[in-house]
Write a protein that holds these residues in place. Structure first.
Motif, short mmCIF file in Angstrom:
data_model
loop_
_atom_site.label_atom_id
_atom_site.label_comp_id
_atom_site.label_asym_id
_atom_site.label_seq_id
_atom_site.Cartn_x
_atom_site.Cartn_y
_atom_site.Cartn_z
N THR A 119 49.29 28.58 43.50
CA THR A 119 48.54 29.84 43.58
C THR A 119 49.13 30.84 42.61
O THR A 119 50.36 31.05 42.58
CB THR A 119 48.58 30.40 45.01
OG1 THR A 119 47.97 29.47 45.90
CG2 THR A 119 47.82 31.71 45.09
N LEU A 120 48.28 31.49 41.81
CA LEU A 120 48.71 32.45 40.79
C LEU A 120 48.14 33.82 41.10
O LEU A 120 46.96 33.95 41.43
CB LEU A 120 48.23 32.00 39.41
CG LEU A 120 48.64 30.57 38.99
CD1 LEU A 120 47.93 30.18 37.70
CD2 LEU A 120 50.14 30.47 38.83
N ASN A 121 48.98 34.83 41.01
CA ASN A 121 48.56 36.20 41.27
C ASN A 121 48.90 37.05 40.04
O ASN A 121 50.06 37.37 39.79
CB ASN A 121 49.26 36.75 42.52
CG ASN A 121 48.81 38.16 42.85
OD1 ASN A 121 47.72 38.59 42.47
ND2 ASN A 121 49.66 38.89 43.55
N THR A 165 43.71 29.67 42.76
CA THR A 165 44.54 28.59 43.27
C THR A 165 44.19 27.30 42.56
O THR A 165 43.03 26.84 42.62
CB THR A 165 44.37 28.41 44.78
OG1 THR A 165 44.79 29.60 45.44
CG2 THR A 165 45.21 27.24 45.29
N LEU A 188 52.01 37.67 35.18
CA LEU A 188 52.07 36.99 36.47
C LEU A 188 52.93 37.81 37.43
O LEU A 188 54.13 37.99 37.20
CB LEU A 188 52.63 35.59 36.30
CG LEU A 188 52.69 34.72 37.57
CD1 LEU A 188 51.29 34.41 38.07
CD2 LEU A 188 53.46 33.42 37.30
N SER A 191 53.57 33.92 42.54
CA SER A 191 52.96 32.60 42.59
C SER A 191 53.54 31.82 43.77
O SER A 191 54.60 32.17 44.31
CB SER A 191 53.17 31.83 41.28
OG SER A 191 54.55 31.67 41.03
#
Length: 412
Positions: A119-121, A165, A188, A191
């Motif tokens: 998952t990347l935020n 995701t 980023l 994550s």
């Protein structure tokens, strides 16, 4: 004399209590055959749900013993829904680099466990990027895990939607490298590396008897009315869209709670929201909701200023329901239901941890029968007429009065 009166009163109360919580207080019964073990699961047929309370509080398992006594078997209501586990795996981001292809994010996963989600935020709230994921054991030779995977984020005054995701087949590498193909350098913020496991639910497919689509121009909405063959517990709704272009539409799924008839003879339905989400071209358009008994559904798609989507069909499913029941006495057992005045039963099984045996046999109820309220399906009530109850109460009052007078005379 005082003790005799107490015994008499207790007998009356016991007789009154026997007249309650018996099979004749319910509307339907289905005979259970094949009860051979202490534990069995009872598969609830679809026909049951149109005759029970919405929360299934009036479902009972009654038994009639050889002595014609009524007993009640406790149960645990179990829905065969999906089982999901998400295990966070520790990792370290080694570096973030950028070139003409995009941004590279390299991370190290020291554990030997396999993963299948990342998952990347990102700091940026609006983007539409393609991502390539690679794995390596030595950071020299890289293997492609997934390529041109689309991630998306939309945030405005109307909606807040994010799909960031990465989902891929289980992979076990020490190093993972993510290439974000963008001419802007993404920042980023956080994550997660996840091992995701899911046990699929056991569904029943429900037949749709009426399917109607409208596109009122004044509302900029698509309204889909769906009617099922009967009332059933709805847990999953899938909307199939034929269009191949990208789309993103808010969707609301509702069900009919009741209806009223206006002076013109038209029926007006009242709806309650069952689920809401986003109908889009990226994810699967299957919507999972809390199991709810319904027959008529309304799906509302907000098109805003876009042309309506070509929706070809809707699929409706529901979790299989079963009662894991404990049978401790020899009796003829029945599945009984249909009484909106009773409360949910209070069984130890629902509040005390009970280890259920493996390989519990499933039994199915027979054909439902209407219970004749005049017939007795257990111990005969001591008092079947209210006049008898009033007569007994009058006798008790007279006895108590006589006892009181005799005590007064003795005291004098």
């Amino acid at each position: 004399m005082k003790n005799n009166i107490k015994v008499f009163i207790y007998t009356i109360l016991l007789g009154c209590s026997i007249t309650y919580a018996q099979m004749q207080d319910y509307s339907y019964k289905s005979k259970l055959t094949g009860v051979k073990d202490v534990w069995h699961s009872i598969a609830l047929p679809d026909e049951v749900f149109s005759k029970v309370s919405p929360d299934l509080s009036d479902v009972r398992v009654f038994g009639i013993t050889s002595k014609n006594d009524t007993i009640e078997a406790p149960y645990i209501l179990r829905l065969k829904n999906e089982k999901v586990s998400r295990e966070r795996i520790p990792f370290t981001i080694l570096n973030t680099t950028y070139n003409d292809k995009g941004s590279y994010i390299t991370m190290e996963v020291p554990t030997k466990r396999s993963i299948n989600q990342i998952t990347l935020n990102f700091k940026k709230s609006n983007f539409d990027w393609l991502v390539t994921l690679e794995g390596s054991q030595d950071r020299k030779e890289w293997f492609t895990i997934t390529e041109d995977y689309r991630i998306l984020s939309i945030k405005n005054e109307l909606t807040n939607y994010k799909f960031t995701t990465l989902q891929f087949p289980k992979a076990q590498y020490k190093y993972f490298r993510i290439l974000v193909k963008s001419n802007q350098k993404p920042i980023l913020q956080s994550s997660e590396v996840i091992k995701y496991e899911k046990k699929e639910a056991s569904y029943r497919n429900y037949e749709i008897t009426n399917f109607n689509i409208q596109n009122p121009k004044d509302t900029k909405q698509t309204i889909i009315d769906v009617k099922l063959q009967k009332k059933v517990p709805v847990s999953y709704i899938y909307v199939e869209v034929q269009d191949t272009f990208d789309y993103y539409r808010p969707i609301s799924i509702r069900y009919v709670t009741d209806s009223i008839q206006n002076p013109k003879g038209e029926w007006i339905f009242r709806y309650r929201e069952l689920n809401r989400g986003i109908l889009n071209s990226i994810e699967s358009n299957g919507f999972v909701n809390k199991s709810t008994i319904a027959q008529k559904l309304r799906i509302v798609v907000d098109n805003h200023d876009n042309q309506p989507l070509k929706i070809s069909k809707v699929k409706v499913k529901g979790y299989q329901h079963e009662l894991v029941t404990r049978f401790t006495d020899s009796a003829a057992y029945y599945l009984v239901y249909g009484n909106n005045k009773v409360e949910k039963p209070f069984y130890d099984l629902n509040y005390v941890t009970t280890k259920l045996p493996e390989g519990i046999t499933t039994i199915s109820p027979g054909v439902a029968q209407i219970i004749n309220y005049e017939e007795s399906s257990g111990v005969e009530p001591l008092f079947t007429n209210k006049i008898w109850l009033w007569a007994i109460m009058l006798i008790v009052i007279l006895l108590l009065g006589g006892f009181t007078l005799s005590m007064i005379k003795k005291s004098k």
